[in-house]
Design a protein around this motif. Structure first.
Motif, short mmCIF file in Angstrom:
data_model
loop_
_atom_site.label_atom_id
_atom_site.label_comp_id
_atom_site.label_asym_id
_atom_site.label_seq_id
_atom_site.Cartn_x
_atom_site.Cartn_y
_atom_site.Cartn_z
N ALA A 128 0.83 -1.21 0.00
CA ALA A 128 0.00 0.00 0.00
C ALA A 128 0.86 1.25 0.00
CB ALA A 128 -0.93 0.00 1.21
N LYS A 129 1.96 1.22 0.75
CA LYS A 129 2.82 2.41 0.86
C LYS A 129 4.13 2.23 0.10
CE LYS A 129 0.92 3.75 5.35
NZ LYS A 129 1.22 4.03 6.78
N THR A 130 4.74 1.07 0.24
CA THR A 130 5.99 0.80 -0.47
C THR A 130 5.67 0.12 -1.80
OG1 THR A 130 7.16 0.47 1.63
CG2 THR A 130 8.21 -0.37 -0.37
N PRO A 131 5.98 0.75 -2.94
CA PRO A 131 5.60 0.20 -4.24
C PRO A 131 6.24 -1.17 -4.50
CG PRO A 131 6.25 2.50 -4.44
CD PRO A 131 6.64 2.06 -3.07
N LEU A 132 5.44 -2.08 -5.03
CA LEU A 132 5.91 -3.38 -5.47
C LEU A 132 5.45 -3.59 -6.90
CD1 LEU A 132 5.07 -5.62 -2.37
CD2 LEU A 132 7.36 -5.04 -3.18
N ILE A 133 6.32 -4.12 -7.74
CA ILE A 133 5.97 -4.41 -9.13
C ILE A 133 5.90 -5.91 -9.31
CG2 ILE A 133 6.64 -4.15 -11.55
CD1 ILE A 133 5.84 -1.55 -10.18
N GLY A 134 4.76 -6.38 -9.81
CA GLY A 134 4.58 -7.82 -10.01
C GLY A 134 3.31 -8.11 -10.78
N THR A 135 2.70 -9.26 -10.50
CA THR A 135 1.47 -9.66 -11.16
C THR A 135 0.43 -10.04 -10.13
OG1 THR A 135 2.01 -12.04 -11.27
CG2 THR A 135 2.84 -10.63 -13.07
N ASN A 136 -0.80 -10.17 -10.57
CA ASN A 136 -1.88 -10.55 -9.66
C ASN A 136 -1.64 -11.95 -9.10
OD1 ASN A 136 -4.51 -9.37 -8.73
ND2 ASN A 136 -5.22 -11.39 -9.36
N ASN A 137 -1.15 -12.86 -9.93
CA ASN A 137 -0.88 -14.23 -9.47
C ASN A 137 0.15 -14.23 -8.34
OD1 ASN A 137 -2.63 -15.47 -11.24
ND2 ASN A 137 -1.08 -15.76 -12.83
N ILE A 138 1.20 -13.44 -8.50
CA ILE A 138 2.23 -13.36 -7.46
C ILE A 138 1.64 -12.78 -6.18
CG2 ILE A 138 4.37 -12.20 -6.78
CD1 ILE A 138 5.27 -12.38 -9.68
#
Length: 229
Positions: A128-138
């Protein structure tokens, strides 16, 4: 010998609609999914174009949205203090915790969380605060492992866990994740979380708590849903 050309797969209706680089990843989205709609293309550009905008290709998606809205009207569960009251649905385990993930893009900005079914209380919310890049499955898989680890640490092996992710069930059966997310500066934090989740599952798995499939078609969106579909 002729070199086998890669194909790209557009999934319009499935677990996670999007464009996939392999038949294996495509199958995870469509296998067992009611009314799944997909097609292969020789290039990524064609697959992306087909996903983005042919009106005829989007017709089934619009129909599924209308069916979902109609199903919600029939279900008509009450909302108390901002959360859905499931006490009138005997098949739903009110003592359970639900997990879910969300992603803006594929890959894109990713987050996941766990919510108590009984009262809608949020147990954790990652990304929510720290951006994460990935996919919905992950995201959905990480939510499952995160919660399983918390419950194990608390000595709780009885609280059920709800997920609506077929992919999560597949990865749990496999004993580890399987993703085509490419390493990079933006994706490194997510891949590290995924590595740690796989390691936990290898050392502590299988998950001892009952893992239950949330019946979206009957009950509406899972309590941990982010409401962005």
């Amino acid at each position: 010998m002729a070199v086998k050309k890669n194909k790209y797969y557009t999934v319009w209706i499935g677990v996670e609609p999007g464009v996939y680089d392999s038949w294996t990843d495509c199958q995870l989205q469509i296998k067992g999914y009611p009314g799944a709609r997909y097609k292969s293309f020789p290039t990524r550009e064609e697959a992306v174009e087909a996903y983005r905008g042919n009106p005829s290709d989007q017709l089934d998606i619009m129909r599924s949205i209308l069916r979902e809205a109609d199903r919600r009207r029939r279900l008509s569960l009450p909302v108390i203090d901002g959360h859905t009251d499931y006490t009138s649905v005997p098949d739903i385990r009110l003592d359970a915790i639900a997990v879910d993930g969300a992603c803006s893009g594929n890959p894109g900005r990713m987050e996941y969380r766990a919510v108590r079914v009984a009262d809608g209380a949020e147990i954790f919310h990652v990304g929510a605060k720290t951006p994460l890049i990935g996919t919905n499955n992950i995201a959905e898989y990480l939510a499952m492992i995160h919660l399983a680890a918390l419950l194990e640490k608390a000595g709780d092996t009885t609280t059920p866990i709800y997920t609506d992710s077929r992919n999560t069930f597949a990865w749990l059966r496999r004993g580890c994740s399987r993703t085509s997310l490419q390493p990079g500066v933006d994706t490194q934090p997510t891949l590290e979380l995924l590595r740690r989740a796989d390691l936990w599952l290898k050392e502590h798995g299988p998950v001892r708590n009952p893992i239950l499939k949330w019946k979206t078609e009957e009950w509406g969106e899972i309590p941990a849903d982010f409401g962005r579909k």
